[in-house]
Design an enzyme around this catalytic site. Structure first.
Site, short mmCIF file in Angstrom:
data_model
loop_
_atom_site.label_atom_id
_atom_site.label_comp_id
_atom_site.label_asym_id
_atom_site.label_seq_id
_atom_site.Cartn_x
_atom_site.Cartn_y
_atom_site.Cartn_z
CG ASP A 1 22.83 42.36 -7.48
OD1 ASP A 1 21.80 41.89 -7.99
OD2 ASP A 1 23.24 42.02 -6.35
CG HIS B 1 19.17 40.26 -6.34
ND1 HIS B 1 20.50 40.54 -6.14
CD2 HIS B 1 18.86 39.26 -5.47
CE1 HIS B 1 20.98 39.74 -5.20
NE2 HIS B 1 20.02 38.95 -4.78
CG ASN C 1 21.02 32.51 0.06
OD1 ASN C 1 21.49 32.95 1.10
ND2 ASN C 1 20.57 33.29 -0.89
CB SER D 1 21.28 38.62 -1.77
OG SER D 1 21.84 37.90 -2.83
#
Length: 416
Positions: free
Chosen positions: A85, A117, A213, A280
């Site tokens: 990430d 994130h 998404n 996520s």
């Protein structure tokens, strides 16, 4: 020069989106679609170093952690989860002592996170429980996090950095890899990704990946590595409070299960928490449950863990669908059911179970409708009348005798 498909995290600040867009110009495939910026939830407005959020998030309210963790024995101890990430900030107090040194493939430090994130992803997996002022905690608070940084606020990630990060996770011999990133590249551009995922499969490493998404349009779309067909890849969609697909969650035939992905509380860099949403954050929820299973059943293969999560998922219909796969993850059932999985469930299995349940219902013999008394009921009623009548008669006779005796005494007569 060979173009590299871009890779995007679910939500990023404008600087990161710009960097990702610049990379996308170099390829014919776009970056993974991000959430609509207008859906940002601002309980703490994702301010780094902010306050903790009071109360228990809805995604944890349905889990009795004392039972889930078997007291304190089952919290993911001994399991390392690689988080590929934007880095994981080791300074957040709820992540203290859980974040390993890791490695950066973006000219930065894996234990810092200018985007936030990766720190949110790590918190959903392993944030400390019983933290003052909040009911939020990770699903596996004793697990370790290996941060593998593939992008920063200044530098977007790409397929090459993802592949290198997966290689680093394999070399570190982690048990689970969480990838809350993805690419919508054509399959012809994915041989290096496919090869390294195959290698992870050969090393018995489970990969938990976000389904994507891009679901608002209603059209099926594939995001990789979630859409790869390897037996060690768990593709996780996002579910809402009603156990239905979140509006943004990508739908496709590769979706294995769904997990909470709406209004998700988690840790942010420096300290504090904020609320965010996206697949996520569904993936690490599932990765945390997988870490508990990995601790409890260290001999289970990645495929067995996936089969078990699919079989024990909560569902409202007896078949797999492209929205939530085999259902929404059920942490309690998954951990408490110790049945050794031997294969993946099928629609036929679920349809057969439904038919069996209906057959059981058909075997129930309904009571006969009787308009009036049965002979047994009538005899019982007569018996009751006799008992009650006999009691009343005795009472009347006794009362009469007492009255006669009192009258005779009053008038001087002998009492016999």
């Amino acid at each position: 020069m060979t173009s590299r498909p871009s890779v995007a995290a679910v939500r990023r600040p404008a600087a990161v989106l710009a960097a990702t867009a610049a990379l996308a110009v170099l390829t014919t495939t776009p970056a993974l679609a991000d959430d609509d910026p207008g859906t940002q939830l601002a309980s703490t407005d994702c301010q780094f170093g902010g306050k903790v959020i009071e109360g228990t998030p809805w995604s944890l309210q349905r889990v009795i952690t004392k039972q889930l963790w078997e007291g304190k024995a089952l919290k993911g101890a001994g399991v390392t989860v690689a988080v590929i990430d934007t880095g994981v900030d080791k300074e957040n107090p709820q992540l203290a002592g859980k974040v390993l040194p890791g490695k950066s493939f973006a000219k930065s430090s894996a234990t810092s996170d200018g985007v936030g994130h990766g720190t949110k992803v790590a918190g959903i997996i392993a944030a400390a429980d019983a933290f003052p002022g909040t009911g939020f905690h990770g699903m596996a608070p004793k697990a370790k996090i290996l941060p593998l940084q593939t992008s920063t606020a200044e530098e977007g990630g790409n397929l090459a950095t993802m592949v290198n990060a997966i290689k680093a996770a394999i070399q570190a011999k982690v048990g689970i890899i969480n990838i809350s990133q993805g690419t919508t590249a054509e399959e012809s551009q994915l041989p290096t990704l496919q090869a390294v995922v195959d290698e992870a499969e050969s090393k018995n490493i489970l990969i938990v990946a976000s389904a994507g998404n891009d679901g608002a349009s209603g059209k099926p779309s594939n995001t990789y590595p979630a859409a790869l067909d390897n037996s060690n890849v768990l593709s996780v969609a996002a579910s809402d409070r009603n156990n239905e697909r979140a509006s943004f969650s990508s739908s496709n035939e590769h979706v294995d299960i769904a997990a909470p992905g709406v209004d998700m509380v988690s840790t942010v860099p420096v300290s504090g928490q904020c609320v965010d949403q996206g697949t996520s954050f569904s993936a690490p929820y599932a990765a945390g449950v997988a870490a508990l299973l990995k601790q409890k059943h260290p001999d289970w293969s990645p495929a067995q863990i996936i089969w078990h999560l699919e079989k024990t998922a909560a569902r409202t219909h007896p078949y797999h669908d492209k929205n939530i796969g085999w259902g929404v993850i059920d942490p309690m059932t998954a951990v408490k059911d110790d049945t050794v999985p031997t294969r993946q469930i099928t629609n036929a299995d679920l349809e057969g179970a439904a038919t069996a349940n209906n057959s059981d219902k058909e075997k129930i013999i309904a009571a006969k409708l009787t308009l009036g008394e049965t002979p047994a009921e009538r005899n019982a009623r007569y018996g009751t009348y006799l008992v009650i009548g006999g009691g009343l008669l005795v009472g009347v006779i006794s009362a009469g005798a007492m009255a006669r005796r009192d009258w005779l005494r009053k008038h001087g007569a002998d009492v016999l």
